[in-house]
Design an enzyme around this catalytic site. Sequence first.
Site, PDB file in Angstrom:
ATOM      1  CB  ALA A 126      50.159  -1.148  57.725  1.00 24.46           C
ATOM      2  CG  ASN A 194      46.166  -7.125  54.199  1.00 21.66           C
ATOM      3  OD1 ASN A 194      45.823  -8.260  53.981  1.00 21.66           O
ATOM      4  ND2 ASN A 194      46.456  -6.265  53.242  1.00 21.66           N
ATOM      5  CG  HIS A 224      45.727   1.843  60.157  1.00 26.27           C
ATOM      6  ND1 HIS A 224      44.698   1.590  59.287  1.00 26.27           N
ATOM      7  CD2 HIS A 224      46.867   1.634  59.445  1.00 26.27           C
ATOM      8  CE1 HIS A 224      45.189   1.225  58.112  1.00 26.27           C
ATOM      9  NE2 HIS A 224      46.503   1.260  58.182  1.00 26.27           N
TER      10      HIS A 224
HETATM   11  N1  LIG Z   1      49.765  -6.915  56.826  1.00 24.94           N
HETATM   12  C1  LIG Z   1      49.866  -5.628  56.549  1.00 24.94           C
HETATM   13  O1  LIG Z   1      49.940  -4.776  57.456  1.00 24.94           O
HETATM   14  C2  LIG Z   1      49.902  -5.184  55.141  1.00 24.94           C
HETATM   15  C3  LIG Z   1      49.707  -6.077  54.127  1.00 24.94           C
HETATM   16  N2  LIG Z   1      49.756  -5.696  52.829  1.00 24.94           N
HETATM   17  C4  LIG Z   1      49.514  -6.726  51.813  1.00 24.94           C
HETATM   18  O2  LIG Z   1      50.761  -7.320  51.449  1.00 24.94           O
HETATM   19  C5  LIG Z   1      50.706  -7.760  50.086  1.00 24.94           C
HETATM   20  C6  LIG Z   1      51.896  -7.158  49.321  1.00 24.94           C
HETATM   21  O3  LIG Z   1      51.788  -5.742  49.367  1.00 24.94           O
HETATM   22  P1  LIG Z   1      52.647  -4.787  48.420  1.00 24.94           P
HETATM   23  O4  LIG Z   1      54.061  -5.228  48.404  1.00 24.94           O
HETATM   24  O5  LIG Z   1      52.320  -3.401  48.779  1.00 24.94           O
HETATM   25  O6  LIG Z   1      51.974  -5.130  47.006  1.00 24.94           O
HETATM   26  P2  LIG Z   1      52.559  -4.855  45.565  1.00 24.94           P
HETATM   27  O7  LIG Z   1      51.388  -4.901  44.626  1.00 24.94           O
HETATM   28  O8  LIG Z   1      53.441  -3.675  45.552  1.00 24.94           O
HETATM   29  O9  LIG Z   1      53.464  -6.157  45.332  1.00 24.94           O
HETATM   30  C7  LIG Z   1      52.964  -7.437  45.070  1.00 24.94           C
HETATM   31  C8  LIG Z   1      53.920  -8.093  44.080  1.00 24.94           C
HETATM   32  O10 LIG Z   1      53.556  -9.453  43.846  1.00 24.94           O
HETATM   33  C9  LIG Z   1      53.844  -9.729  42.492  1.00 24.94           C
HETATM   34  N3  LIG Z   1      53.188 -10.912  41.993  1.00 24.94           N
HETATM   35  C10 LIG Z   1      51.972 -11.043  41.388  1.00 24.94           C
HETATM   36  N4  LIG Z   1      51.784 -12.317  40.990  1.00 24.94           N
HETATM   37  C11 LIG Z   1      52.900 -13.007  41.339  1.00 24.94           C
HETATM   38  C12 LIG Z   1      53.329 -14.360  41.159  1.00 24.94           C
HETATM   39  N5  LIG Z   1      52.546 -15.259  40.559  1.00 24.94           N
HETATM   40  N6  LIG Z   1      54.532 -14.725  41.621  1.00 24.94           N
HETATM   41  C13 LIG Z   1      55.333 -13.839  42.236  1.00 24.94           C
HETATM   42  N7  LIG Z   1      55.006 -12.529  42.412  1.00 24.94           N
HETATM   43  C14 LIG Z   1      53.787 -12.134  41.976  1.00 24.94           C
HETATM   44  C15 LIG Z   1      53.378  -8.458  41.765  1.00 24.94           C
HETATM   45  O11 LIG Z   1      53.947  -8.365  40.472  1.00 24.94           O
HETATM   46  C16 LIG Z   1      53.905  -7.390  42.710  1.00 24.94           C
HETATM   47  O12 LIG Z   1      55.238  -7.002  42.373  1.00 24.94           O
HETATM   48  C17 LIG Z   1      49.350  -7.301  49.545  1.00 24.94           C
HETATM   49  O13 LIG Z   1      48.422  -8.363  49.585  1.00 24.94           O
HETATM   50  C18 LIG Z   1      48.925  -6.217  50.518  1.00 24.94           C
HETATM   51  O14 LIG Z   1      47.519  -6.076  50.605  1.00 24.94           O
HETATM   52  C19 LIG Z   1      50.044  -4.401  52.488  1.00 24.94           C
HETATM   53  C20 LIG Z   1      50.247  -3.460  53.457  1.00 24.94           C
HETATM   54  C21 LIG Z   1      50.152  -3.764  54.861  1.00 24.94           C
HETATM   55  O1  LIG Z   2      46.042  -2.274  55.918  1.00 26.30           O
HETATM   56  C1  LIG Z   2      46.805  -2.406  54.951  1.00 26.30           C
HETATM   57  O2  LIG Z   2      46.865  -3.437  54.267  1.00 26.30           O
HETATM   58  C2  LIG Z   2      47.716  -1.341  54.562  1.00 26.30           C
HETATM   59  C3  LIG Z   2      47.498  -0.087  55.257  1.00 26.30           C
HETATM   60  O3  LIG Z   2      46.415   0.262  55.643  1.00 26.30           O
HETATM   61  C4  LIG Z   2      48.657   0.757  55.436  1.00 26.30           C
HETATM   62  O4  LIG Z   2      49.699   0.469  54.852  1.00 26.30           O
HETATM   63  O5  LIG Z   2      48.542   1.708  56.192  1.00 26.30           O
END
Ligand SMILES: NC(=O)C1=CN([C@@H]2O[C@H](COP(=O)(O)OP(=O)(O)OC[C@H]3O[C@@H](n4cnc5c(N)ncnc54)[C@H](O)[C@@H]3O)[C@@H](O)[C@H]2O)C=CC1
Ligand SMILES: O=C([O-])CC(=O)C(=O)O
Length: 272
Positions: A126, A194, A224
């Site tokens: 992000a 993150n 950000h």
């Molecule tokens: N590095 C970055 O810039 C960013 C990182 N993130 C992080 O990435 C991760 C994923 O984000 P999103 O897709 O938005 O979250 P989300 O909540 O939409 O998706 C996560 C998925 O993992 C599934 N899940 C839960 N337990 C599970 C298991 N045991 N096995 C398989 N799947 C399982 C959930 O049901 C859900 O569908 C989060 O930790 C979030 O904080 C999010 C945005 C930016």
């Molecule tokens: O930092 C994150 O994990 C997600 C975030 O702020 C964004 O999606 O803008």
Amino acid sequence: MADNRAKTRVAVAGLGAIGTDVVKALDQGIEGLTLVAVSANSPDKHRGWVAELKSAPKLVPIGQLAEIADIVVECAPSTLVRSIVAPVVERGKTAVVLSVGALLQNEDLVDLAKAHGGQIIVPTGALIGLDAVTAAAVGTIHSAKLVTRKPVAGLVGAPHLVGNNIRIEGITEPLRIFEGSARDAAKGFPANLNVAVALSLAGIGPDRTRVEIWADPTVTRNTHRIEVDSDSARFSMMIENIPSENPKTGRITALSVIACLRKLRASLRIGT
Ligand SMILES: NC(=O)C1=CN([C@@H]2O[C@H](COP(=O)(O)OP(=O)(O)OC[C@H]3O[C@@H](n4cnc5c(N)ncnc54)[C@H](O)[C@@H]3O)[C@@H](O)[C@H]2O)C=CC1
Ligand SMILES: O=C([O-])CC(=O)C(=O)O
């Protein structure tokens, strides 16, 4: 001439806002890669559309992904990072990690990868500008700061708010809710910050990277701004992310993962 090189097998852990888009992009085709498996928390919810994918990936528990794939993309809740990444890097394979904040509580995963010839890749996600930050870090970075502004919906429920009894529902003006290190930001906002940890790992580490977080009812985007001062350049950059169906996650995050995967085997690779 036919290209007979074997395709690298990719699996995706977590079919939420990020994972679903990444799976669809892999299914449409990324040079040199093939989608072989996915994991979901409620497999029955996803069986239908996954079965219709051209690549027909297996739908398996996360514990099986490391065996089946060469690259596992973690797009799951941060509490699962260890169980997804450790078996991958132990086999000398590659884990793409989105829940970057969790790497701070699991720093030994990097040592594990090193010991076994594995790799952990953190996409820009992000954020913006990690190419410039990693380049500046080859020299000396004097300071690095992140200022994040999010709509209230992107922050409610964060442990820092709950633990300190900070109420942001109904605020009418921007409120600074955190100021401190990237390490503490990751603890207080594990599903929201993150980006702070990614910035810190690219630059001067989680203790020296400063973070400010604002709950801001005047913005509709996750915003950000990074400010870096180094012996090669001074720069500040801002990104305004349109939230995905998960208000905590910007739409561009999945696109960043797709771009990162495209780079792995692309014939032309742009950027650091
Ligand atoms: N590095 C970055 O810039 C960013 C990182 N993130 C992080 O990435 C991760 C994923 O984000 P999103 O897709 O938005 O979250 P989300 O909540 O939409 O998706 C996560 C998925 O993992 C599934 N899940 C839960 N337990 C599970 C298991 N045991 N096995 C398989 N799947 C399982 C959930 O049901 C859900 O569908 C989060 O930790 C979030 O904080 C999010 C945005 C930016
Ligand atoms: O930092 C994150 O994990 C997600 C975030 O702020 C964004 O999606 O803008």
